[in-house]
Design an enzyme around this catalytic site. Sequence first.
Site, short mmCIF file in Angstrom:
data_model
loop_
_atom_site.label_atom_id
_atom_site.label_comp_id
_atom_site.label_asym_id
_atom_site.label_seq_id
_atom_site.Cartn_x
_atom_site.Cartn_y
_atom_site.Cartn_z
N ASN A 12 1.01 -1.17 0.04
CA ASN A 12 -0.11 -0.07 0.09
C ASN A 12 0.91 1.25 -0.05
O ASN A 12 1.74 1.28 0.96
CB ASN A 12 -0.81 -0.03 1.24
CG ASN A 12 -1.89 1.12 1.37
OD1 ASN A 12 -1.42 2.39 1.36
ND2 ASN A 12 -3.01 0.94 2.01
N ASP A 14 -0.19 4.60 0.14
CA ASP A 14 -0.61 5.56 0.39
C ASP A 14 0.13 6.64 1.02
O ASP A 14 -0.10 7.90 0.86
CB ASP A 14 -1.87 5.27 1.49
CG ASP A 14 -3.11 4.63 0.94
OD1 ASP A 14 -3.18 4.39 -0.34
OD2 ASP A 14 -3.80 3.93 1.91
N HIS A 15 1.11 6.09 2.04
CA HIS A 15 1.62 7.14 2.87
C HIS A 15 2.94 7.74 2.08
O HIS A 15 3.82 8.62 2.71
CB HIS A 15 1.94 6.50 4.20
CG HIS A 15 0.65 6.22 4.87
ND1 HIS A 15 -0.13 7.24 5.15
CD2 HIS A 15 0.09 5.12 5.13
CE1 HIS A 15 -1.44 6.75 5.79
NE2 HIS A 15 -1.14 5.50 5.73
N HIS A 48 -5.68 3.65 -1.65
CA HIS A 48 -6.92 4.19 -1.00
C HIS A 48 -7.29 5.50 -1.24
O HIS A 48 -6.52 6.49 -0.90
CB HIS A 48 -7.09 3.92 0.61
CG HIS A 48 -8.26 4.15 1.20
ND1 HIS A 48 -8.24 4.01 2.55
CD2 HIS A 48 -9.43 4.33 0.86
CE1 HIS A 48 -9.71 4.18 3.00
NE2 HIS A 48 -10.21 4.61 1.73
N ARG A 50 -9.39 8.33 -0.53
CA ARG A 50 -10.53 8.53 0.37
C ARG A 50 -11.06 9.73 -0.15
O ARG A 50 -10.84 10.76 -1.06
CB ARG A 50 -9.41 9.02 1.50
CG ARG A 50 -8.85 7.94 2.19
CD ARG A 50 -8.37 8.26 3.44
NE ARG A 50 -9.27 8.46 4.55
CZ ARG A 50 -9.62 7.53 5.58
NH1 ARG A 50 -8.79 6.69 5.70
NH2 ARG A 50 -10.41 7.94 6.42
N ARG A 54 -6.86 12.97 1.27
CA ARG A 54 -5.67 13.07 2.08
C ARG A 54 -4.45 12.76 1.80
O ARG A 54 -3.43 13.11 1.98
CB ARG A 54 -6.16 12.93 3.49
CG ARG A 54 -6.06 11.15 3.81
CD ARG A 54 -6.16 11.24 5.40
NE ARG A 54 -7.51 11.63 5.85
CZ ARG A 54 -7.96 11.04 7.00
NH1 ARG A 54 -7.11 9.88 7.71
NH2 ARG A 54 -9.20 10.97 7.16
N GLU A 75 -8.57 0.53 -3.04
CA GLU A 75 -9.47 0.77 -1.76
C GLU A 75 -10.36 1.88 -1.85
O GLU A 75 -9.93 2.94 -2.23
CB GLU A 75 -8.45 0.78 -0.56
CG GLU A 75 -7.94 -0.54 -0.03
CD GLU A 75 -7.25 -0.06 1.14
OE1 GLU A 75 -7.56 0.78 2.03
OE2 GLU A 75 -6.17 -1.19 1.35
N THR A 106 -8.28 3.58 8.85
CA THR A 106 -9.42 2.73 8.58
C THR A 106 -9.49 2.00 10.00
O THR A 106 -8.82 1.09 10.33
CB THR A 106 -9.42 1.76 7.23
OG1 THR A 106 -8.87 2.38 6.21
CG2 THR A 106 -10.82 1.10 7.32
N GLU A 156 -11.25 -9.14 3.20
CA GLU A 156 -9.97 -8.93 3.78
C GLU A 156 -10.18 -8.80 5.38
O GLU A 156 -10.98 -7.99 5.69
CB GLU A 156 -9.42 -7.74 3.14
CG GLU A 156 -7.93 -7.37 3.88
CD GLU A 156 -7.20 -6.38 2.88
OE1 GLU A 156 -7.13 -6.51 1.82
OE2 GLU A 156 -6.41 -5.56 3.68
N HIS A 199 -3.71 -4.50 7.55
CA HIS A 199 -3.83 -3.42 8.50
C HIS A 199 -3.10 -3.64 9.78
O HIS A 199 -3.17 -4.64 10.49
CB HIS A 199 -5.21 -3.16 9.17
CG HIS A 199 -5.17 -1.76 9.30
ND1 HIS A 199 -5.08 -1.21 10.51
CD2 HIS A 199 -6.08 -0.52 8.54
CE1 HIS A 199 -5.28 0.25 10.40
NE2 HIS A 199 -5.80 0.46 9.09
N GLY A 200 -1.82 -2.61 10.03
CA GLY A 200 -1.17 -2.99 11.18
C GLY A 200 0.15 -3.95 10.98
O GLY A 200 0.68 -3.90 12.10
#
Length: 256
Positions: A12, A14-15, A48, A50, A54, A75, A106, A156, A199-200
């Site tokens: 992912n 995104d960041h 993702h 959003r 963001r 996503e 999320t 997922e 996630h995480g």
Amino acid sequence: MANSPAIRLGINVDHVATLRNARGGDRPDPVRAALAAIEAGADGITAHLREDRRHIRDADMARLKAEISKPLNFEMAATAEMQRIALATKPHAVCLVPERREELTTEGGLDVVGQHNALAPFIAKLNDAGIRVSLFISADERQIETAAKLRAPVIEIHTGAWCDAVVDGHREKADAEWRRIVAGVALAKSAGLEVHAGHGLDYATAETIAALPEIVELNIGYFMIGEALFVGIAETARAMRAAMERGRAALRARTA
Ligand code: PXP
């Protein structure tokens, strides 16, 4: 062997976009990160879009679709706007997630039980367009059973609560969450669903969960982008793949 199918790593990005947006320009480029991750062994890219844009922007999603050679996992929240963009982008997969403007990330799974009637036609339209739909849900029996009835081919499992408990050293909570995941993935598989998780996750939790034979894909972002600051995205992707392979090797040893 039959008991341990290959496990895919979706990264992912995104960041990377979060960092870019801190200054409002074009760098660092999430598409460049995606290409480097694929070069180093990622099996797919997740992003993702959003509602508040963001991190990932509309143009990022279009470029990812055009420029990467591996599957794109889009996503998104189950809104009319996102459905329109997904149908135009035609990604390999769409992962439906809950979204609240004020959340940092999320926070929980999608409530497919409560939203069944709205989700059924929404999923059908994506299915008809040939887009593989995945539902991001917690490892809850009712959610899993409803997901199967909704004719989404994939779920997922939200691993956030388990990962947080592991990292915070809350042993009892971590064990309880883990038992929930183990039971949930078995139920999902028996209901005919393809099972992913995310996630995480970090190296340790990815290794642990890769030892569950039902899980065929992990989607990982935040930890990997943070590690990439120190060792680069390619080295991070290789190290994550190695962690997942250790998990699969443990599974093979257990079932041999
Ligand atoms: N899978 C889903 C459905 C997500 O929403 C996210 C977070 O965007 C991830 C995986 C990746 O989570 P993390 O960034 O914590 O690795």
